[in-house]
Design a protein around this motif. Structure first.
Motif, mmCIF file in Angstrom:
data_model
loop_
_atom_site.group_PDB
_atom_site.id
_atom_site.type_symbol
_atom_site.label_atom_id
_atom_site.label_comp_id
_atom_site.label_asym_id
_atom_site.label_seq_id
_atom_site.Cartn_x
_atom_site.Cartn_y
_atom_site.Cartn_z
ATOM 1 N N THR A 51 2.794 20.553 9.128
ATOM 2 C CA THR A 51 1.903 19.814 8.147
ATOM 3 C C THR A 51 2.562 18.635 7.586
ATOM 4 O OG1 THR A 51 2.313 22.316 7.275
ATOM 5 C CG2 THR A 51 1.071 20.566 6.028
ATOM 6 N N ALA A 52 3.684 18.333 7.532
ATOM 7 C CA ALA A 52 4.150 17.002 7.040
ATOM 8 C C ALA A 52 3.821 15.787 8.237
ATOM 9 C CB ALA A 52 5.723 17.052 6.938
ATOM 10 N N ILE A 53 3.947 16.043 9.501
ATOM 11 C CA ILE A 53 3.791 15.077 10.514
ATOM 12 C C ILE A 53 2.172 14.587 10.406
ATOM 13 C CG2 ILE A 53 3.975 14.468 12.884
ATOM 14 C CD1 ILE A 53 6.438 16.028 13.287
ATOM 15 N N VAL A 54 1.470 15.787 10.552
ATOM 16 C CA VAL A 54 0.281 15.464 10.579
ATOM 17 C C VAL A 54 -0.500 14.971 9.243
ATOM 18 C CG1 VAL A 54 -2.199 16.596 10.940
ATOM 19 C CG2 VAL A 54 -0.201 17.253 12.479
ATOM 20 N N GLY A 55 0.106 15.550 8.230
ATOM 21 C CA GLY A 55 -0.389 15.100 6.754
ATOM 22 C C GLY A 55 0.195 13.555 6.783
ATOM 23 N N SER A 56 1.197 13.249 7.084
ATOM 24 C CA SER A 56 1.549 11.852 6.970
ATOM 25 C C SER A 56 0.785 10.808 7.837
ATOM 26 C CB SER A 56 3.429 11.635 7.380
ATOM 27 O OG SER A 56 3.243 11.686 8.620
ATOM 28 N N LEU A 57 0.389 11.206 9.077
ATOM 29 C CA LEU A 57 -0.359 10.385 9.890
ATOM 30 C C LEU A 57 -1.661 10.298 9.212
ATOM 31 C CD1 LEU A 57 0.383 11.674 13.391
ATOM 32 C CD2 LEU A 57 0.768 9.667 12.557
ATOM 33 N N TYR A 58 -2.513 11.354 8.476
ATOM 34 C CA TYR A 58 -3.705 11.143 7.966
ATOM 35 C C TYR A 58 -3.614 10.316 6.760
ATOM 36 C CZ TYR A 58 -5.554 14.449 11.245
ATOM 37 O OH TYR A 58 -6.005 15.197 12.421
ATOM 38 N N VAL A 59 -2.609 10.516 5.928
ATOM 39 C CA VAL A 59 -2.049 9.508 4.693
ATOM 40 C C VAL A 59 -2.229 7.955 5.128
ATOM 41 C CG1 VAL A 59 -0.683 9.130 2.986
ATOM 42 C CG2 VAL A 59 -1.340 11.302 3.371
ATOM 43 N N ASN B 277 0.739 -1.143 0.022
ATOM 44 C CA ASN B 277 0.042 0.019 0.004
ATOM 45 C C ASN B 277 0.889 1.270 -0.078
ATOM 46 O OD1 ASN B 277 -1.591 2.231 1.197
ATOM 47 N ND2 ASN B 277 -3.264 0.710 1.151
ATOM 48 N N THR B 278 1.109 1.870 -1.115
ATOM 49 C CA THR B 278 1.650 2.999 -1.233
ATOM 50 C C THR B 278 1.439 4.209 -0.223
ATOM 51 O OG1 THR B 278 0.376 3.706 -3.264
ATOM 52 C CG2 THR B 278 2.596 2.977 -3.636
ATOM 53 N N LYS B 279 0.159 4.507 -0.033
ATOM 54 C CA LYS B 279 -0.390 5.395 1.063
ATOM 55 C C LYS B 279 0.352 5.192 2.421
ATOM 56 C CE LYS B 279 -4.631 6.631 -1.262
ATOM 57 N NZ LYS B 279 -5.264 5.680 -1.861
ATOM 58 N N LEU B 280 0.268 3.894 2.864
ATOM 59 C CA LEU B 280 0.736 3.736 4.205
ATOM 60 C C LEU B 280 2.353 3.590 3.965
ATOM 61 C CD1 LEU B 280 -0.013 2.369 6.883
ATOM 62 C CD2 LEU B 280 0.437 0.139 5.890
ATOM 63 N N LEU B 281 2.916 3.169 3.033
ATOM 64 C CA LEU B 281 4.267 3.254 3.077
ATOM 65 C C LEU B 281 4.997 4.835 2.887
ATOM 66 C CD1 LEU B 281 5.294 0.270 0.655
ATOM 67 C CD2 LEU B 281 5.296 0.393 3.124
ATOM 68 N N ILE B 282 4.164 5.532 2.177
ATOM 69 C CA ILE B 282 4.861 6.924 2.060
ATOM 70 C C ILE B 282 4.607 7.512 3.483
ATOM 71 C CG2 ILE B 282 4.377 9.170 1.225
ATOM 72 C CD1 ILE B 282 3.669 7.761 -1.545
ATOM 73 N N GLY B 283 3.342 7.530 3.987
ATOM 74 C CA GLY B 283 2.985 8.222 5.319
ATOM 75 C C GLY B 283 3.997 7.598 6.411
ATOM 76 N N ALA B 284 4.194 6.337 6.373
ATOM 77 C CA ALA B 284 5.089 5.767 7.272
ATOM 78 C C ALA B 284 6.621 6.442 7.179
ATOM 79 C CB ALA B 284 5.203 4.144 7.533
ATOM 80 N N PHE B 285 6.922 6.362 5.956
ATOM 81 C CA PHE B 285 8.266 6.942 5.616
ATOM 82 C C PHE B 285 8.568 8.262 6.101
ATOM 83 C CE2 PHE B 285 11.280 9.159 2.625
ATOM 84 C CZ PHE B 285 12.323 8.318 3.158
ATOM 85 N N VAL B 286 7.656 9.225 5.865
ATOM 86 C CA VAL B 286 7.830 10.742 6.298
ATOM 87 C C VAL B 286 7.668 10.665 7.486
ATOM 88 C CG1 VAL B 286 6.494 12.942 6.297
ATOM 89 C CG2 VAL B 286 6.675 11.445 4.049
ATOM 90 N N PHE B 287 6.795 9.920 8.330
ATOM 91 C CA PHE B 287 6.682 9.922 9.758
ATOM 92 C C PHE B 287 8.123 9.627 10.513
ATOM 93 C CE2 PHE B 287 5.397 8.142 13.790
ATOM 94 C CZ PHE B 287 4.556 9.240 14.407
ATOM 95 N N LEU C 46 -1.562 18.764 16.144
ATOM 96 C CA LEU C 46 -2.018 19.891 15.768
ATOM 97 C C LEU C 46 -2.572 21.055 16.711
ATOM 98 C CD1 LEU C 46 -2.310 20.728 12.850
ATOM 99 C CD2 LEU C 46 -4.565 19.851 12.858
ATOM 100 N N THR C 47 -3.160 20.315 17.690
ATOM 101 C CA THR C 47 -3.744 21.119 18.866
ATOM 102 C C THR C 47 -2.804 21.822 19.659
ATOM 103 O OG1 THR C 47 -5.471 19.380 19.179
ATOM 104 C CG2 THR C 47 -5.506 21.275 20.649
ATOM 105 N N ALA C 48 -1.614 21.014 19.853
ATOM 106 C CA ALA C 48 -0.550 21.608 20.695
ATOM 107 C C ALA C 48 0.323 22.741 20.078
ATOM 108 C CB ALA C 48 0.477 20.430 20.856
ATOM 109 N N ALA C 49 0.347 22.607 18.597
ATOM 110 C CA ALA C 49 0.875 23.577 17.990
ATOM 111 C C ALA C 49 0.055 24.827 17.803
ATOM 112 C CB ALA C 49 1.107 23.093 16.340
#
Lengths: 292, 320, 296
Positions: C272-280, C28-38, C225-228
């Motif tokens: 943006t990248a961390i929260v985005g990667s988690l959602y992806v 699953n590319t979405k999962l792999l990309i998200g996990a990589f960024v994270f 996100l809330t903390a930020a």
């Protein structure tokens, strides 16, 4: 052995139980050792609720249920465990009765952990093999996932689960209604064999033919009340209550075709349920509800 | 008049294709109610569904279907559209429970008709007339699905799906989930509609042979994706020729038969996996009459007028 | 019985459940990309502070320098090392995310499981509690809290986020538990005399493990996100640095107008990248666990 005494059930719904609905009306019967009793009724008759109350999965609102002279509603902890060692249930949907993500053998490991922890390995193996043999299954079956087995095999496994314990009474709630005809009869015959060995069975069903095949006594439930009760010969051979008669008339027979007029009697369904009245002894072993 | 020849439908699965319907040929005449029975997984529901709409996982592999002499393009979902509802219709098993519980029945029906390009108001009088035939008052149209019993819902769906007088109606396990009393009424409704000519032919798919014995003119027994036996209802019930049919009938408890007096036999074993079905007769592993020749596939042949069987020993054992 | 399974015979499963999930997860590319960024940011949070040559909050560098070999991300207007602030801020973001996410998940699971399993009066009381917390105006409460606490730490912030963000998770878990409880295997477990905790965690929870993982991921991302947001509007920790605080300082000191992009771009991008990667990752996991969404 099991006495259900004037039991009623009120279901509450709405905010903080504001709405009440009485679904079981003073149900009163007894099951003797080695006896098969069928609870027969249509959907909404409360037959499943009665079974669940005996299994203590649903609480009793009025009256009481005793097993071997012990009020089951008071059982806690060890007392409840000892009850479940003697009284067990099997439900309608075999696929829903197994946790889909575990192999079926886990059910037996749980039984051992919860009830038979003091048994050594050899004694446990012997017990397990005995129970599986009784239902015609091999130990190898335990290594499968529920979806890899047929409904009939799963139901037999659940019966084996009960047999591993020292059960005296089995509540079988529509256990074959989801099975194919060819496997249905195997499970029914198995129940018959177990009865011969002294097991009492409460057979909950909507199918009159199945109830007739296996039971010593029949209880007909309508809208939560017993309308007729007695030995199988009496109730099916000489039905007294109009509701019992209408049920028997609606059962299709293989070798006897309904007449055209009978089949096309599509008049509005009259709601024949009547509340009140009381059971009187029509003759020995045959009670019928009459309304004054 | 429906004619199906050598129809093959497979299911796509991760493990490979399941040959749910592996070459079936039969015909249903005008005015005929044909019962279609067998164990779960025998292909009876697949057959019923394939005649109107292939589900996503169902794959058309081969065969032909003709209705009233015209070829039905069952493999082509779009081309089937003009035929659905008008020529072929279905009463699905849990029709009403799949529908929106917040809509009144009448409005739901209007919407369904509109989706087919029809006006609810012009069909309303006929709709009400037919509901009345089945013992339902027009009040039901103002009710929500939850206010109707299972049997009433089935009858409403029946009226709706036959509103345009289709040539063929498929009733898929319509009585299975019902209590005996409603079961009888739904069964009666099927016969009534056939007799009135609202539907020319019917295929009643069910596992309940006793109900078929009441309403069907002929019964087709399927086993493991193949046809086992087809005959007039009386013949199937009184003088079945296929060993499977006989075992199936023999395993049915009836009111009056008691375990203590007569122990009914079951059928040992399970149907074969349809991922890679065995060659030859598919019932041979469970068959008490199996012999050497059963490794060859028995043809589905006529042993008497209107009586077809796929069994090498059918002739010798036919009692009718 | 053709009702539930249609007419497809139960096929003998060739892969067991767990292997099958791994099989789809690795494809699953979405999962792999998200996990990589994270993972990239997680490693930065873990090892970054070791690489930093300066303290994040000391004023020991020339002010206002753009990125250079000595100061990788440049320096602030006051002479603080931005790289050091960034990696320390990354670390606090992950700590707040984890602590806040875990707190919310634990409360949400407890409330959801018990409300769904017990039903009746327990359900009504817990449901009421959930609704109360759901409608509490979080920021108003936080302003009051901030007024009373002179020194606020990461822990306080994480606790606050955890204590206010669980209601949706509780509701979702309650609904799932409710439907699983009606399955017969739960009745069977009760006939074994199993305890409530054992039934919930041994029978019900394993059936929704994928669901719980996804809930936690969303709570984790939500907490970051809330903390930020809190930090940015000045309600964050007063004794440490965080990504949100960096943004706050840079904006307060007109970094944008001064053209000091290196001050606010890294923290903004990271959040943006961390929260985005988690959602992806969440979408990817959904596809892995839900056979209907799997592309065959």
């Amino acid at each position: 052995m099991l006495k259900v005494e004037n039991v009623s059930k009120v279901f509450r719904s709405g905010a903080f139980g504001g709405k009440k609905a009485k679904v079981i009306h003073d149900v009163d019967f007894e099951v003797k050792p080695g006896e098969v009793v069928s609870l027969i009724g249509e959907s909404g008759s409360g037959k499943t609720t009665v079974g669940r109350m005996i299994l203590r999965l649903t609480s009793v609102s009025g009256g009481r249920i005793t097993f071997e002279d012990e009020d089951i509603s008071t059982l806690r902890g060890a007392g409840l465990k000892s009850y479940y060692r003697r009284v067990q249930g099997v439900f309608q949907d075999p696929f829903s009765s197994f946790n889909p993500i575990f192999k079926v053998g886990r059910v037996f490991r749980t039984i051992r952990r919860e009830f038979l922890g003091d048994l050594d390995a050899a004694a446990w193996e012997a017990r397990l093999t005995g129970a599986l043999n009784a239902v015609g299954l091999e130990v190898a079956a335990l290594d499968k996932f529920p979806h890899q087995m047929s409904g009939g095999q799963l139901q037999r496994l659940l019966i084996a689960r009960a047999l591993v314990l020292d059960i005296r009474l089995l509540i079988a709630d529509e256990i074959i209604s989801m099975l194919d005809a060819s496997t249905r009869i195997d499970v029914l015959n198995l129940l018959g064999d177990l009865k011969r060995q002294g097991l009492s069975i409460i057979f909950v069903t909507h199918d009159l033919a199945l109830g007739n095949y296996i039971s010593d006594r029949i209880i007909i439930l309508q809208k939560g009340a017993i309308v007729e009760m007695g030995t199988t010969d009496r109730v099916f051979g000489d039905p007294q209550h109009p509701y019992t008669r209408s049920l028997l008339d609606a059962v299709p027979h293989l070798h006897e075709r309904w007449s055209d007029a009978e089949l096309k009697d599509l008049g509005l369904v009259a709601d024949t349920a009547r509340f009140g009245g009381h059971l009187i002894e029509h003759r020995k072993d045959h009670l019928v509800r009459v309304y004054s | 008049m429906l004619a199906v020849s050598d129809l093959k439908i497979h299911y796509r699965t991760l493990a490979g294709s399941v040959k749910a319907l592996d070459g079936v040929s039969f015909a249903v005449g005008d005015g005929e109610i044909m019962g279609l029975a067998g164990e779960s997984g025998c292909g009876k529901s697949t057959l019923g569904k394939a005649l109107i709409r292939l589900e996503e996982r169902m794959m058309f592999v081969g065969g032909q279907v003709a209705l009233d002499g015209e070829r039905l393009p069952i493999a082509d979902d779009r081309a089937m559209n003009p035929y659905r509802f008008r020529k072929v219709s279905i009463v699905p098993q849990y029709a009403m429970s799949a529908l929106n519980p917040t809509r009144r029945i009448g409005r739901m029906i209007d919407e369904l008709l509109a989706a087919r390009g029809l006006k609810g108001s012009t069909l309303r009088p006929e709709l009400e007339r037919r509901l009345a035939i089945l013992g339902l008052t027009p009040d039901v149209l103002g009710m929500y699905p939850i206010e109707l019993s299972g049997g009433m819902k089935q009858r409403v769906v029946m009226v709706l799906s036959t509103l345009l007088d289709p040539s063929l109606l498929i009733a898929d396990e319509v009585t299975s989930a019902l209590d005996v009393a409603s079961q009888k009424k739904v069964a009666g409704a099927l016969v009534e509609f056939r007799d009135r000519g609202y539907v020319k032919s019917m295929i009643v798919v069910t596992h309940d042979l006793a109900i078929l014995a009441q309403i069907a003119d002929s019964i087709l027994i399927m086993y493991a994706g193949k046809l086992a036996e087809k005959a007039p209802t009386r013949t199937i019930v009184e003088a079945p020729a296929h060993p499977y049919t006989r075992l199936l009938l023999g395993s049915l408890p009836e009111v009056g038969i008691r375990f203590e007096e007569k122990r009914l036999p079951g059928i040992k074993g399970r149907p074969p996996s349809l991922l890679s079905p065995p060659v030859g007769c598919r019932f041979r592993d469970r068959c008490p009459l199996a012999f050497g020749k059963c490794v060859e596939e028995p043809p589905f042949i006529e042993i008497a007028a209107g009586h077809q069987v796929a069994c090498w020993k059918a002739d010798a054992h036919a009692q009718g | 019985m053709t009702s539930t399974t249609g007419s497809a015979p139960a096929s003998p499963a060739t892969k067991t459940g767990r292997n099958e999930i791994l099989y789809f997860a690795l494809r699953n590319t979405k999962l792999l990309i998200g996990a990589f960024v994270f993972m990239v940011f997680l490693l930065g949070a873990i090892f970054g502070p070791m690489l930093a040559t300066h303290e994040p909050l000391t004023f020991d560098a020339p002010p206002g320098l753009p990125p250079s070999a000595g100061y990788w991300f440049g320096t602030t207007l006051f002479g603080q090392d931005v790289f050091s602030q960034f990696v320390h801020g990354l670390r606090s973001s992950f700590i707040v995310g984890a602590l806040g996410g875990i707190t919310a998940a634990v409360i949400g699971m407890f409330v959801g499981f018990f409300a769904g399993y017990r039903g009746g009066i327990v359900d009504e009381v817990l449901n009421m509690l959930t609704n109360v917390v759901l409608v509490i105006p979080t920021f108003a409460v936080l302003l009051v809290v901030a007024a009373y606490l002179s020194v606020r730490g990461l822990g306080t912030e994480a606790m606050f986020i955890g204590l206010t963000s669980w209601p949706w998770a509780a509701r979702a878990i309650r609904a799932q538990t409710f439907s699983l409880t009606s399955r017969d295997f739960v009745g069977m477990a009760r006939l074994n005399g199993e305890s409530t905790l054992r039934i919930i965690f041994g029978e019900i929870a394993p059936n929704m493990s994928s669901y719980l993982v996804m809930t936690f991921i969303l709570l984790f991302g939500g907490a970051i996100l809330t903390a930020a947001t809190l930090d940015f509007i000045g309600l964050g920790p007063t004794d440490s640095i965080s990504l949100g605080l960096m943004m706050n300082y840079s904006v307060m000191n007109a970094a944008l107008q001064l053209g000091m992009w290196w001050w606010f771009v890294p923290p903004g991008l990271a959040i943006t990248a961390i929260v985005g990667s988690l959602y992806v990752m969440n979408v990817g996991l959904d596809e892995v666990f839900n056979p209907k969404l799997r592309a065959l």
